[in-house]
Design a protein around this motif. Sequence first.
Motif, PDB file in Angstrom:
ATOM      1  N   ASP A  43      20.258  43.296  23.900  1.00  0.00           N
ATOM      2  CA  ASP A  43      19.650  41.704  23.587  1.00  0.00           C
ATOM      3  C   ASP A  43      20.791  40.798  24.148  1.00  0.00           C
ATOM      4  O   ASP A  43      21.130  40.030  23.614  1.00  0.00           O
ATOM      5  N   ASN A  44      21.319  41.278  25.320  1.00  0.00           N
ATOM      6  CA  ASN A  44      22.335  40.557  25.945  1.00  0.00           C
ATOM      7  C   ASN A  44      21.781  39.960  27.184  1.00  0.00           C
ATOM      8  O   ASN A  44      21.116  40.460  28.090  1.00  0.00           O
ATOM      9  N   LYS A  45      22.149  38.698  27.222  1.00  0.00           N
ATOM     10  CA  LYS A  45      21.448  37.612  28.189  1.00  0.00           C
ATOM     11  C   LYS A  45      22.270  37.072  29.086  1.00  0.00           C
ATOM     12  O   LYS A  45      21.882  36.165  29.818  1.00  0.00           O
ATOM     13  N   ASP A  46      23.595  37.630  29.182  1.00  0.00           N
ATOM     14  CA  ASP A  46      24.807  37.093  29.831  1.00  0.00           C
ATOM     15  C   ASP A  46      24.397  37.206  31.290  1.00  0.00           C
ATOM     16  O   ASP A  46      23.815  38.293  31.802  1.00  0.00           O
ATOM     17  N   ALA A  47      24.582  36.224  32.147  1.00  0.00           N
ATOM     18  CA  ALA A  47      24.115  36.318  33.532  1.00  0.00           C
ATOM     19  C   ALA A  47      25.161  37.074  34.361  1.00  0.00           C
ATOM     20  O   ALA A  47      26.381  37.187  34.134  1.00  0.00           O
ATOM     21  N   ILE A  48      24.507  37.731  35.642  1.00  0.00           N
ATOM     22  CA  ILE A  48      25.161  38.647  36.277  1.00  0.00           C
ATOM     23  C   ILE A  48      25.455  37.903  37.532  1.00  0.00           C
ATOM     24  O   ILE A  48      24.592  37.374  38.318  1.00  0.00           O
ATOM     25  N   GLN A  49      26.830  37.741  37.785  1.00  0.00           N
ATOM     26  CA  GLN A  49      27.384  36.662  38.866  1.00  0.00           C
ATOM     27  C   GLN A  49      27.803  37.525  40.067  1.00  0.00           C
ATOM     28  O   GLN A  49      28.554  38.360  39.833  1.00  0.00           O
ATOM     29  N   LEU A  50      27.137  37.146  41.224  1.00  0.00           N
ATOM     30  CA  LEU A  50      27.623  37.821  42.527  1.00  0.00           C
ATOM     31  C   LEU A  50      28.923  36.980  43.070  1.00  0.00           C
ATOM     32  O   LEU A  50      28.699  35.951  43.565  1.00  0.00           O
ATOM     33  N   VAL A  51      29.912  37.673  43.329  1.00  0.00           N
ATOM     34  CA  VAL A  51      31.184  37.227  43.752  1.00  0.00           C
ATOM     35  C   VAL A  51      31.955  37.905  44.843  1.00  0.00           C
ATOM     36  O   VAL A  51      31.649  39.057  44.702  1.00  0.00           O
ATOM     37  N   PRO A  52      32.822  37.379  45.275  1.00  0.00           N
ATOM     38  CA  PRO A  52      33.542  38.379  46.256  1.00  0.00           C
ATOM     39  C   PRO A  52      34.393  39.164  45.546  1.00  0.00           C
ATOM     40  O   PRO A  52      34.874  38.843  44.480  1.00  0.00           O
ATOM     41  N   TRP A  53      34.683  40.408  46.081  1.00  0.00           N
ATOM     42  CA  TRP A  53      35.357  41.356  45.157  1.00  0.00           C
ATOM     43  C   TRP A  53      36.766  41.010  44.604  1.00  0.00           C
ATOM     44  O   TRP A  53      37.097  41.113  43.533  1.00  0.00           O
ATOM     45  N   VAL A  54      37.422  40.429  45.446  1.00  0.00           N
ATOM     46  CA  VAL A  54      38.905  39.885  44.991  1.00  0.00           C
ATOM     47  C   VAL A  54      38.960  39.104  43.864  1.00  0.00           C
ATOM     48  O   VAL A  54      39.597  39.148  42.834  1.00  0.00           O
ATOM     49  N   ARG A  55      37.788  38.021  43.818  1.00  0.00           N
ATOM     50  CA  ARG A  55      37.596  37.327  42.662  1.00  0.00           C
ATOM     51  C   ARG A  55      37.327  37.856  41.418  1.00  0.00           C
ATOM     52  O   ARG A  55      37.816  37.659  40.455  1.00  0.00           O
ATOM     53  N   GLY A  56      36.227  38.736  41.398  1.00  0.00           N
ATOM     54  CA  GLY A  56      35.965  39.400  40.398  1.00  0.00           C
ATOM     55  C   GLY A  56      36.871  40.331  39.644  1.00  0.00           C
ATOM     56  O   GLY A  56      37.084  40.403  38.626  1.00  0.00           O
ATOM     57  N   TYR A  57      37.707  41.140  40.629  1.00  0.00           N
ATOM     58  CA  TYR A  57      38.619  41.852  40.332  1.00  0.00           C
ATOM     59  C   TYR A  57      39.717  41.225  39.660  1.00  0.00           C
ATOM     60  O   TYR A  57      40.458  41.591  38.537  1.00  0.00           O
ATOM     61  N   LYS A  58      40.043  39.915  40.098  1.00  0.00           N
ATOM     62  CA  LYS A  58      41.264  39.253  39.648  1.00  0.00           C
ATOM     63  C   LYS A  58      40.748  38.614  38.015  1.00  0.00           C
ATOM     64  O   LYS A  58      41.498  38.795  37.159  1.00  0.00           O
ATOM     65  N   ALA A  59      39.638  38.382  38.075  1.00  0.00           N
ATOM     66  CA  ALA A  59      39.101  37.825  36.748  1.00  0.00           C
ATOM     67  C   ALA A  59      39.220  39.063  35.536  1.00  0.00           C
ATOM     68  O   ALA A  59      39.437  38.872  34.534  1.00  0.00           O
ATOM     69  N   LEU A  60      38.791  40.288  36.004  1.00  0.00           N
ATOM     70  CA  LEU A  60      38.847  41.349  35.120  1.00  0.00           C
ATOM     71  C   LEU A  60      40.235  41.727  34.755  1.00  0.00           C
ATOM     72  O   LEU A  60      40.331  41.883  33.656  1.00  0.00           O
ATOM     73  N   LEU A  61      41.008  41.374  35.416  1.00  0.00           N
ATOM     74  CA  LEU A  61      42.636  41.623  35.166  1.00  0.00           C
ATOM     75  C   LEU A  61      43.123  40.656  34.116  1.00  0.00           C
ATOM     76  O   LEU A  61      43.962  40.933  33.450  1.00  0.00           O
ATOM     77  N   ASP A  62      42.715  39.351  34.407  1.00  0.00           N
ATOM     78  CA  ASP A  62      43.242  38.181  33.861  1.00  0.00           C
ATOM     79  C   ASP A  62      42.342  38.296  32.379  1.00  0.00           C
ATOM     80  O   ASP A  62      42.967  37.705  31.582  1.00  0.00           O
ATOM     81  N   GLY A  63      41.132  38.582  32.450  1.00  0.00           N
ATOM     82  CA  GLY A  63      40.343  38.466  31.285  1.00  0.00           C
ATOM     83  C   GLY A  63      40.430  37.180  30.542  1.00  0.00           C
ATOM     84  O   GLY A  63      41.003  36.301  31.060  1.00  0.00           O
ATOM     85  N   PRO A  64      39.918  37.135  29.083  1.00  0.00           N
ATOM     86  CA  PRO A  64      39.439  38.168  28.458  1.00  0.00           C
ATOM     87  C   PRO A  64      37.975  38.325  28.481  1.00  0.00           C
ATOM     88  O   PRO A  64      37.206  37.279  29.186  1.00  0.00           O
TER      89      PRO A  64
END
Length: 267
Positions: free
Chosen positions: A68-89
């Motif tokens: 029951d998770n409705k969070d949107a999936i966002q398509l972004v450049p790999w570098v941006r997504g990977y940086k956000a993953l490492l920076d979190g949370p």
Amino acid sequence: MIRPAHSPSLTTYTLKQAIVLFIFCSVSAPSHALTIYTESWPPISYMADNKLTGMGVEIVQALQSKLDNKDAIQLVPWVRGYKALLDGPDVMLFSVGRSSEREKLMIMLGPIAISSTSVYTRKGNAKRLLALGDGIYKQAIGSYRGSIFADTAAKKGFSKIDLAPTPQITATKLMANRFDLWVDGSVVVASVLKEIGHSADEVEKVMTLDSLELYLAFSHQTPARTIQEWEEALIWLKKEGLFQKIHRKWLPNEAPPLEVNVLKPPA
């Protein structure tokens, strides 16, 4: 007024209501909110007719439905997504290739697919390139910035790596004779080529560098309860056969991985 002996008191009735409400909320409450990213990497995740689709997308959406998770999936450049993953949370990124280095940086759940890290060239070039022997590692090889494929090529000895923002740009450069070698995941090569107006028949494999498991990755600050919920949902998806159905739809020639692993950074 005298209340009948069998009638519950107001206090008892209110307490029972509270207990029922608590149980209901505990069971039906949606999962912890996440920022969910993916990249354009067909057929795992990409845009088609202004809609996000792909094998990885359908798997994540099936898990979201279970949770029951409705969070949107966002398509972004790999570098941006990977940086956000490492920076979190509270960030989830898919699909992420498993490596010993990444296991120390993030929480990984999967696998959702198994690919190989392979090197390709234009049709008819492989024999000439392999004849170079160790000299092949001095040839320019294309990959996309921040990818595990570029990292693997470097580890295997390739010294001249041409980095682009996306795999589509890398493939375009290969077909335009900008370089003779392209390293990427075997499960996406045909789809990436199709996106840029070419076919898989126009390239041939030169060598395979490594096997690669693809995972859902969560930032290391993600609550343990959230990871547990997603893990239980993935176990359910595979047990019920829904995972296998999605996997066969998109990767009919590949065996779906049936185990479920959670890989966490050392404490």
